[in-house]
Design an enzyme around this catalytic site. Sequence first.
Site, PDB file in Angstrom:
ATOM      1  N   CYS A 124       2.273  -5.975  14.219  1.00 25.13           N
ATOM      2  CA  CYS A 124       1.242  -4.870  14.084  1.00 25.13           C
ATOM      3  C   CYS A 124       0.650  -4.933  12.409  1.00 25.13           C
ATOM      4  O   CYS A 124       1.295  -5.385  11.594  1.00 25.13           O
ATOM      5  CB  CYS A 124       1.911  -3.326  14.265  1.00 25.13           C
ATOM      6  SG  CYS A 124       0.849  -2.229  13.636  1.00 25.13           S
ATOM      7  N   GLY A 125      -0.357  -4.589  12.308  1.00 28.46           N
ATOM      8  CA  GLY A 125      -1.068  -4.753  10.982  1.00 28.46           C
ATOM      9  C   GLY A 125      -1.432  -3.009  10.447  1.00 28.46           C
ATOM     10  O   GLY A 125      -1.528  -2.785   9.413  1.00 28.46           O
TER      11      GLY A 125
END
Length: 290
Positions: A124-125
């Site tokens: 995830c960012g």
Amino acid sequence: MMGSSSLVVHGLVVKYEKENATSFQDLMAMEEPLQIRLEFEKSGIWHKKDLLVTMRSPGDDFDLATGFLYSEGIIRKEKDILLMRYCRQVKEEEKGNVLLVRLAPNPKMDLLGLDRSFYTHSSCGVCGKTAIGAVKCKAASLSEDPEWQVDPETLMSLSGKLHEHQTGFKYTGGLHAAVLYDARGKMELIREDVGRHNALDKLIGGALRENIPVDQRKLVLLSGRVSFEMVQKSVTAGIPLLVAFGAPTSLAVDLARDKKMTLIGFLKKDGFNVYTGQERIKQWVKKSLK
């Protein structure tokens, strides 16, 4: 572990199967941290800023940095980067894992006042950003081209093409891919990474560095699911059609609809789901809504 440019690494595995146990050397997806450090000049004074730490698959790091900076609005074009190199004065285990990026003078974004944390990991960012208010997409809506439509058969054919070119996944089963195709299904660029968002950043950055337009009757295929951030990065890059093997999230669909992007999920060899922008799919009404 010293920095590497390999997507895969050998490791010892013990396999249990019924009453037997065997050991063998297997290939695993490589994962190492990458830190991006910025150098930029503002009003005649040079500054340094540690911008990002991300867990990624080594390789195509310059593409990754370029794509990330572009999708975050820190650069507008590839020429906004004056220099990129790995830092030399680092610990032995950090060699090849700390990237210095020197920007052109007076960047448009206020980097000194940038208060978001860009720490990310391989799955995830957007969760690395410190405030809910930072989760916004400032990019303009995508331009509409009523004369451009993609044949459903072309889209369904992509489900088999990806595995032909996804070398890292073939050997490890642990890497995501982002692929750029033209409207007829011809592959133009592919990037792999242990992180979905990294693979897309690498693709966007690679296209930017190789002067391959992504916003002119092109489509991008993702090997996994589609989150808000994946749509955000694609919209910022101007990608009009995003296709994925997995499912989109509700926020991803909302953003794609708002920005007039065509978003497709659950791609298979015999079908797919269109969530937004069905007007870019050839004969959609005739085949599906009669």
